[in-house]
Design an enzyme around this catalytic site. Structure first.
Site, short mmCIF file in Angstrom:
data_model
loop_
_atom_site.label_atom_id
_atom_site.label_comp_id
_atom_site.label_asym_id
_atom_site.label_seq_id
_atom_site.Cartn_x
_atom_site.Cartn_y
_atom_site.Cartn_z
N THR A 6 -3.10 6.69 -21.97
CA THR A 6 -2.89 5.32 -21.50
C THR A 6 -1.40 5.04 -21.66
OG1 THR A 6 -3.12 4.38 -23.70
CG2 THR A 6 -5.13 4.55 -22.38
N LYS A 31 -0.93 1.40 -25.10
CA LYS A 31 -1.25 1.33 -26.53
C LYS A 31 0.05 1.49 -27.32
CE LYS A 31 -5.98 2.59 -25.50
NZ LYS A 31 -7.10 3.54 -25.65
N GLU A 72 -0.60 4.68 -0.52
CA GLU A 72 -1.49 5.83 -0.70
C GLU A 72 -0.73 7.12 -0.46
OE1 GLU A 72 -4.61 4.79 1.97
OE2 GLU A 72 -5.94 4.19 0.34
N ARG A 85 -0.74 -2.04 -18.93
CA ARG A 85 -2.07 -1.43 -18.91
C ARG A 85 -2.11 -0.37 -17.82
NH1 ARG A 85 -6.18 -2.60 -21.61
NH2 ARG A 85 -4.84 -4.06 -22.66
N TYR A 141 0.85 -1.20 0.00
CA TYR A 141 0.00 0.00 0.00
C TYR A 141 0.87 1.24 0.00
CZ TYR A 141 -4.97 -0.64 0.03
OH TYR A 141 -6.25 -0.85 -0.38
N ASP A 155 -5.98 14.27 -25.11
CA ASP A 155 -5.96 12.86 -24.69
C ASP A 155 -5.16 12.10 -25.75
OD1 ASP A 155 -6.44 10.21 -24.19
OD2 ASP A 155 -8.60 10.42 -23.94
C1 PLP Z 1 -8.20 3.80 -24.82
C2 PLP Z 1 -8.58 5.20 -24.57
C3 PLP Z 1 -8.95 5.63 -23.28
C4 PLP Z 1 -9.23 4.68 -22.14
O1 PLP Z 1 -8.22 3.89 -21.71
P1 PLP Z 1 -8.53 2.64 -20.73
O2 PLP Z 1 -7.16 2.30 -20.25
O3 PLP Z 1 -9.18 1.61 -21.55
O4 PLP Z 1 -9.39 3.14 -19.63
C5 PLP Z 1 -9.18 6.98 -23.09
N1 PLP Z 1 -9.07 7.85 -24.09
C6 PLP Z 1 -8.76 7.48 -25.36
C7 PLP Z 1 -8.67 8.50 -26.44
C8 PLP Z 1 -8.52 6.13 -25.63
O5 PLP Z 1 -8.24 5.76 -26.88
#
Ligand code: PLP
Length: 420
Positions: free
Chosen positions: A228, A231, A56, A237, A54, A201
């Protein structure tokens, strides 16, 4: 290939599923543009003892003792993330991309406040205000769109007009299904004109930005980036929030993640993030990022030669949106199933202003990040596109031969264990 000795002894059912997934990943071609293969080092960190701990709070300010190693790990992750993206501040605790976005909204908005974001059918993400998310019960989401679906150009004039009318607190850029670069300077201009925070994003293209194969929104003055890490960035993840320069904004993000929204950070995941950031700082990652785009272009060329309709006419990044309904007279869901049988994994996807239903739309979305990790280059990418055209044209008659070709391509390009 795998390291499941204890699982095999203790839990044969889970063991079988894990080995099955390893085999599936090894023998098929992964074209889902949001997926990738992580290094062995990243996997080892995910399996480390840090999952027991933990932590936090933040480095130097934790709620529990015993933090000498967690602090070290989190500070390394933060330093590397800042260097990778040219950020002054980084929060590496978000458990995923959705968490990063939700915390970012709560950091910047009061209930009822407005966000100006990309229309979802034009490429935006669920967390950018899809009616099925709870976010829309709290905040008000207003849309901008493409001006021309055939080129992908955003309608910036309309965006500015709407921004002046609705006075958003956030101007949000970013997408999950949009194959072009955005004009970041225009977003920042519009945000500044209405006194909104500009947020990009970068979930899908973080690896392209880190590898300098795509423009960095911070170079154009964006205030905040959410992402994220799993990707194109090829880490575990997870999610992350980056702030270009404002300490005040960064503090708001930290408070929103903890204690605002999450509990204890997943320190094993943060160690894995740190390792993947180190990998992404290595020169070999820049080559990888460039190859992703070269491979997309090689696929794009094949589809163009066959007169297929790609949304926005093609791609500048790692993904292609193909209108299979118009191009091949097959629905997105049927195309997904047929290609799956041929060993090619991708997803059905609605296209802009789709006339078909969401569960069986007109398009498919696919991309090159995972197959590029396996070492496929332009020639093999073109071959994959040709196999896809063959299957989409001849359907059942082409599946068996396609499957043999796909399996051979996959087996001759094994998933690497290390990237440096
Ligand atoms: C994949 C994605 C997310 C969310 O990611 P998770 O890890 O699946 O919660 C948010 N914004 C965009 C633009 C994405 O492509």
């Amino acid at each position: 290939m795998h390291f499941y000795g204890h699982i095999q002894e203790e839990d044969p059912e889970i063991y079988d599923a894990l080995v099955g997934e390893d085999k599936r990943e090894a023998e098929g071609l992964e074209l889902i543009p949001s997926e990738n293969y992580v290094s062995r080092a990243v996997k080892e960190a995910m399996a480390s003892s840090l999952t027991n701990k933990y932590a936090e709070g933040y480095p130097g300010k934790r709620y529990y003792g015993g933090q000498e190693f967690t602090d070290k790990v989190e500070m390394l992750a933060i330093e590397r993330a800042k260097k990778l993206f040219g950020a002054a501040y980084a929060n590496v605790q978000p458990l995923g991309g959705a968490n990063a976005n939700i915390a970012m909204y709560f950091a910047l908005l009061q209930p009822g406040d407005t966000v100006l974001g990309m229309d979802l059918s034009h490429g935006g993400h669920l967390t950018h205000g899809h009616p099925v998310t709870y976010l829309t019960k709290i905040f008000n989401f207003v849309r901008y769109k493409m001006k021309d679906i055939e080129t992908g150009e955003i309608d910036y004039d309309d965006m500015r007009r709407v921004a002046k009318e609705v006075k958003p607190k956030i101007v949000l850029a970013g997408f999950s299904a949009y194959p072009r670069e955005l004009d970041y300077a225009k977003f920042v201009d519009i945000a500044r004109e209405v006194d909104a925070v500009s947020v990009m994003d970068i979930a899908h293209i973080a690896g392209l930005i880190a590898g300098k194969a795509a423009k960095n929104p911070f170079d154009f003055g964006f205030d905040v980036m959410t992402t994220t890490t799993h990707k194109t960035l090829r880490g575990p993840r997870g999610g992350m929030i980056l702030t270009r320069e404002s300490e005040e904004l960064a503090k708001k993000m930290d408070k929103a993640i903890f204690p605002g929204f999450q509990g204890g950070p997943h320190m094993h995941q943060i160690a894995a993030k740190a390792i993947s950031f180190r990998e992404a700082l290595h020169p070999s990652f820049a080559k990888y990022a460039k190859q992703i785009i070269a491979n997309t272009h090689a696929m794009e060329k094949v589809f163009k030669e066959h007169g297929a309709r790609m949304i926005t006419g093609g791609s500048d990044n790692h993904l292609i949106l193909l209108d299979v309904w118009k191009s091949f007279g097959i629905s997105g869901a049927d195309a997904e199933t047929l290609l799956d049988r041929a060993g090619i994994t991708l997803n059905k996807n609605a296209i802009a202003d789709d006339t078909r239903k969401p569960m069986d739309p007109s398009g498919i979305r696919f991309g090159t990040p995972a197959m590029t990790t396996r070492g496929l280059r332009e020639a093999e990418s073109a071959e994959v596109a040709k196999i896809m055209v063959e299957v989409l044209t001849k359907r059942d008659d082409a599946v068996a031969a396609a499957h043999t070709k796909v399996r051979a391509l996959a087996l001759s390009h094994p998933i690497p264990e290390s990237f440096i």
